[in-house]
Each structure stands twice: as C-alpha cells, then as structure tokens.
Design an enzyme around this catalytic site. Structure first.
Site, short mmCIF file in Angstrom:
data_model
loop_
_atom_site.label_atom_id
_atom_site.label_comp_id
_atom_site.label_asym_id
_atom_site.label_seq_id
_atom_site.Cartn_x
_atom_site.Cartn_y
_atom_site.Cartn_z
N ASP A 57 1.07 -1.28 -0.11
CA ASP A 57 -0.15 0.17 -0.01
C ASP A 57 0.81 1.21 0.00
O ASP A 57 0.84 2.02 0.95
CB ASP A 57 -1.21 -0.07 1.34
CG ASP A 57 -1.84 -1.02 1.40
OD1 ASP A 57 -2.23 -1.90 0.22
OD2 ASP A 57 -2.08 -1.90 2.53
N GLU A 230 -11.27 1.22 -4.15
CA GLU A 230 -10.64 1.47 -2.87
C GLU A 230 -9.38 2.44 -3.17
O GLU A 230 -8.87 2.61 -4.29
CB GLU A 230 -10.46 0.56 -2.02
CG GLU A 230 -9.55 -0.45 -2.53
CD GLU A 230 -9.55 -1.98 -1.86
OE1 GLU A 230 -10.05 -2.05 -0.74
OE2 GLU A 230 -8.81 -2.82 -2.35
#
Length: 554
Positions: A57, A230
C-alpha cells in the site's frame, strides 16, 4: 522508537536481572533471487521492486528536493515505516510515523488488523506533512508534522468517515478534501460493491466540513459489477482533476483505474467525473504470459507524483509469486514511469509484463547499501544502542522483556505464544527474498516443555512455524512445529548439551529446510518442508512472512 525504547529498557533493567532469559548472539540473513541476478547500471537503471518484502500500500509525496514514502504496517509496532529519497530509487528509512503507544494502541489486534493503507501528503501552503490512515481499533485519523524526521503529532480522529483508505487532496486555491472508500448509499446491489466518498476539510481547524458526497458508486464499467473500488487519490494535473483508485480486490484481479473532471467542475459532484476509456491503467491479471520470467501478480493500489524535472511516476504494490497464486514475501512496492496520451495517464501498457530493470536518469549513488531491494546479505550483532529499523514488534511491546548491546539480544520470555493475540516476546524482520537463509545462535535453558526459544516464521496466529530449543521428555531438544489451522510437530532431535545452539533456515520458493548445530557440521531437522502456509493465498491476511527471534515460556 529510538530514544523512547532505549529509555524504557534502561528504566526496567532492574526487573531483568533475575528473569529467565534467551540470549541471541547474532542474526544473519542472505537473499539470493534469480530475479535480482541481473546486470544493470545503477546510474541510469533500477530494480523492481524498489522495496522488497512486506511493504504494501505505498503512498509518496514530494517536498522540495526530497521524496517521502510510507507503507501499511498492520499490527506491528512501531507503525507506518517512512522512507526518504532524493531520486525516488535510493530510499533510506528515516523512522516510523507512529512510534509511540499513544499513537498506536494494538492490544488484542490480529496480525492483519491494525493500520491500513496510509496516505502521505505535503501541503505547501502551510508547509505541513499529513499522514492519514485507517486503524481497525481507532477508526480513521491523521497525524501531522513540519519535519518527518522530528516526529508526528498524536492522532486526530475523523469519526465522520465510515470506511477505509482515506487520502488528502490539497488544491491550489487553498481548499482541502478527504476522499475514501465507503459503503454504497442505499445499500450494495451486489457483493463487493463499494463507493468513493468525498468530504471538504478545514486545514486550520483540522476537521471535516459538512457531510460527504458519493462521487463513485461501484467503480468503473459498472455494468460489469466491479468490486472493491478503494485506495482513492485525487490530483490536479494540467486542465483536469484526476481520481485514481484500486479496483478488483487485492488478489490476482487487482488493478488501477482512473477518472477525470475539468478544473472548472465541482469535484464533489458525481456527474463531473468521466472514466478513462483505457481503464485499467495498471494490471497483470490478463494478457500476459503465465510462464513469463520474474512473474509479478496483483498489481494495484497506486499513487502518482511529479518529480523536479516534470516527469510523472507511480508506486504501487505487487506480489512475486513462486507458484500459482502463492508468494511468501508479501506485497512489495514497485515503481514505474507514467506515460500520457490524450490527457490520460498509463502506468503500464496492457499485455505488458512488469519489468524488473527500469531506466531512470539522474540517479545518485547510494551512500550505503539500503538492503531494501536486490540480492544482499547482512549480519546484525546487536552492538548498537538502537535497534536497526528493520526490526518490528508484534503489537505494543512490553519493553522490560528486552535488552541488547555488546553483541547480544536478550529476551525474557512471556507466557504468550505465537497463537495468541497478545504482545509476544519476539522481534521480527521481513522475509525479503523467495530464496533466502536466516541464521542465529541462542543460549537458553528451558525449564519445561512450554519453554521455547529460537526462530518463529510468522504469517498469522494460525499459520506459522516455530523452530527452537525446548525440553522434550525432560531432555534438552530442538523442535520444529508447523501451524496451518492446527499445529503439528515436523521434526525434533535431542541435544548433547545445554550450551549454545545455532539454528538455520533455508527457503527456496514453497519449500524450506531447517538445520541446527551444537558444534561441527549442520544437522538437518527437516528438509523440503511445505511453507505454503506462509502465503496469504493460503492463510488470508495482508502481511508477508516475517522472521522472528522468539521466546515463550511459563
């Protein structure tokens, strides 16, 4: 952690003197992957991944001549590793954003809970860095600082955000926004459907203004029922605002998609956004040779920035699979240049395999090996006042259980074992290579069969290995246990003495071998053990395999 942890250790030294201890003499790690065994010019080329191992991430930003990058840390402490670079390739870890227990309570958290998807931004108008993230325990919050090396504020909660993956956008006119993943207004039409929401944000009051607007329902190509939109980011580039998101989940169908809105439009109006006709702009899910060398899967969760020369770059996560969907190294950080066509960016051309060696001009010589990518070896002898930043604790550590220096790392074991959601008496580092070895020496006198000291290989509480010294039928022994929902004894051997014991693990893709030595030659305790239980495709969760120096006992 640094001074905080050292001070805690010194304050608790008197508690240590009478406790049973496990003393580790060194830790040696070697990584030797074929992927990295390539000729390249470090003055004009770099290796992917740029951060090898459990660094998922990624988000990065630029402030003047420096770049900063952060990653998810889940339930490890300290949290959110932060890196600095002058050229986007040679990164140096400068600390952790969340390095105080007040910033990061992790009691009772599962390994893959804790901190998700941090976003880092620099607001040039107030010369402030912001890191915003989701905590499974605390909800959504942000911290801020004027200097990433000097430490960050305590968390500022954002209770209005219902969802995950928030990120900041600071517009040129001084307005600020938070965009995030959230539930679909009125309820989902199908499983996995999510929405992107946006709030106004007041930088002076450090608070959200008003209520959210839903700007994306479901994702791109909605007729195909896209799932898990997302990781959103908004950028202002040229004549447009761009909204870039991950889509398809974090597995093999992972991808990155993008939309845009004219500068004169209202970015909080869902009708302002149009989809890129070439979506997805990054994926490895289709169109690539399944037998290609240097396979990388699951690419997505990207971020963009422009360097000092005006070139655009993207960082994103990907996985180095060794067989089918399986990988033990977790989700790495990769970087590619961004190309533009007809006002749309593209991170990787469709059908093209992600390259390992990438060209980039203006690279600077690293002052010292970063040990973040490529093949390398290191030995940690624990002879400095501060632990190397590679080491992590699982959940908030009980620091009176640790001391180090003079060539030793000493652990006073707790009763908590690897299967429990409690602070363990252990330190962990990342498995960064598919082919690797790890070695240590431990001095430990077990008093019962519940006392164990040595290595732990961790994926989560129910998927792991423990390899160490214990008692077996009342005699000193070395044992290897494997956990995959249930625990089984893989191998054992009685020891000739109660002295120092050396342990070694050799991993090669799916299969690991385990060796011990009292003196003389290495002795195998188990060879070719199936370590697929350390892959998230088998275990679930979000981390990569971690190697721990571990002790537990009564």
């Amino acid at each position: 952690m640094k001074k905080l942890l050292l001070a805690t250790i010194l304050a608790s030294a008197s508690l240590f003197a009478s406790a049973q201890e496990a003393t580790f003499g060194y830790f040696k790690y070697t990584g030797n992957d074929t992927r990295f065994d390539k000729q390249f010019n470090p003055a004009s080329e770099y290796l992917n991944p740029i951060l090898a191992g459990f660094y998922p991430d990624p988000s990065f930003c630029r402030a003047g001549d420096k770049f900063y990058l952060v990653n998810s840390s889940f339930s490890f402490f300290p949290g959110v590793p932060i890196f600095e670079s002058s050229d986007l390739v040679n990164w140096q870890q400068i600390g952790h954003v969340l390095n105080r227990p007040s910033q990061l309570p992790l009691d009772g958290q599962g390994v893959s809970q804790g901190i998700f998807a941090p976003d880092i931004k620099y607001n040039a108008r107030n010369k402030t860095f912001y890191m915003i993230t989701t905590s499974i325990r605390m909800g959504n919050f942000f911290v801020k600082t004027k200097d990433p090396r000097a430490g960050w504020s305590d968390p500022i909660p954002l209770p209005k955000i219902d969802g995950i993956d928030p990120s900041f956008f600071f517009d040129n006119d001084g307005k600020a926004y938070i965009v995030h993943n959230g539930p679909v207004d009125g309820g989902a039409d199908y499983e996995g459907q999510r929405a992107i929401r946006i709030f106004r944000f007041d930088t002076k009051g450090d608070s959200i203004i008003g209520t959210y607007r839903q700007i994306i329902r479901g994702g791109t190509h909605v007729e195909e029922h896209p799932i898990w939109i997302e990781g959103p980011h908004i950028y202002r580039i040229g004549k447009y605002y761009y909204l870039m998101c991950a889509e398809g989940g974090t597995g093999d169908w992972h991808s990155e998609v993008i939309l845009r809105a004219p500068l004169k439009s209202d970015i909080m109006d869902p009708n302002s956004w149009e989809e890129c006709p070439n979506n997805p702009i990054l994926t490895q899910r289709t169109g690539v040779d399944p037998n290609r060398p240097d396979i990388v899967t699951s690419t997505g969760h990207a971020d963009l920035l422009q360097d000092k020369e005006g070139r655009w770059w993207s960082v994103f996560l990907g996985c180095r699979a060794y067989e089918g969907p399986f990988y033990n190294t977790g989700r790495d950080t990769y970087m590619l240049p961004v190309t533009w066509k007809d006002g749309w960016p593209e991170i990787l051309e469709k059908g093209k395999a992600l390259p390992t060696v990438v060209s980039k001009s203006g690279l600077s010589a690293a002052a010292a090996p970063s040990l973040l990518t490529g093949n390398f070896s290191y030995v940690d002898r624990f002879d400095t006042p501060e632990l190397n930043m590679r080491w992590m604790f699982l959940r908030n550590p009980e620091m009176d259980r640790y001391k180090w220096g003079n060539g030793k790392f000493v652990i006073r074991p707790s009763e908590a074992d690897i299967s429990q959601r409690k602070p363990l008496s252990a330190i962990f580092c990342r498995q960064q290579h598919t082919r690797f070895s790890a070695e240590t020496e431990v001095v430990f006198t077990p008093k019962s069969e519940k006392d164990v000291a040595g290595f732990a290989l961790l994926q989560n509480e129910n998927f792991n290995f423990v390899f160490g010294k214990t008692l077996l039928n009342g005699r000193p022994a070395v044992t290897l246990t494997r956990a995959e929902r249930g625990k089984s004894l893989i191998g054992s051997a009685f020891l000739k003495s109660d002295g120092a014991l050396q342990l070694k693990i050799e991993g090669d893709g799916r299969y690991y071998s385990f060796f011990y030595r009292e003196s003389g030659e290495w002795c195998p305790i188990a060879v070719g053990v199936d370590a697929v239980n350390l892959s998230t495709s088998r275990s679930g969760g979000f981390i990569g395999a971690c190697i721990g120096l571990y002790a537990t006992g009564e």
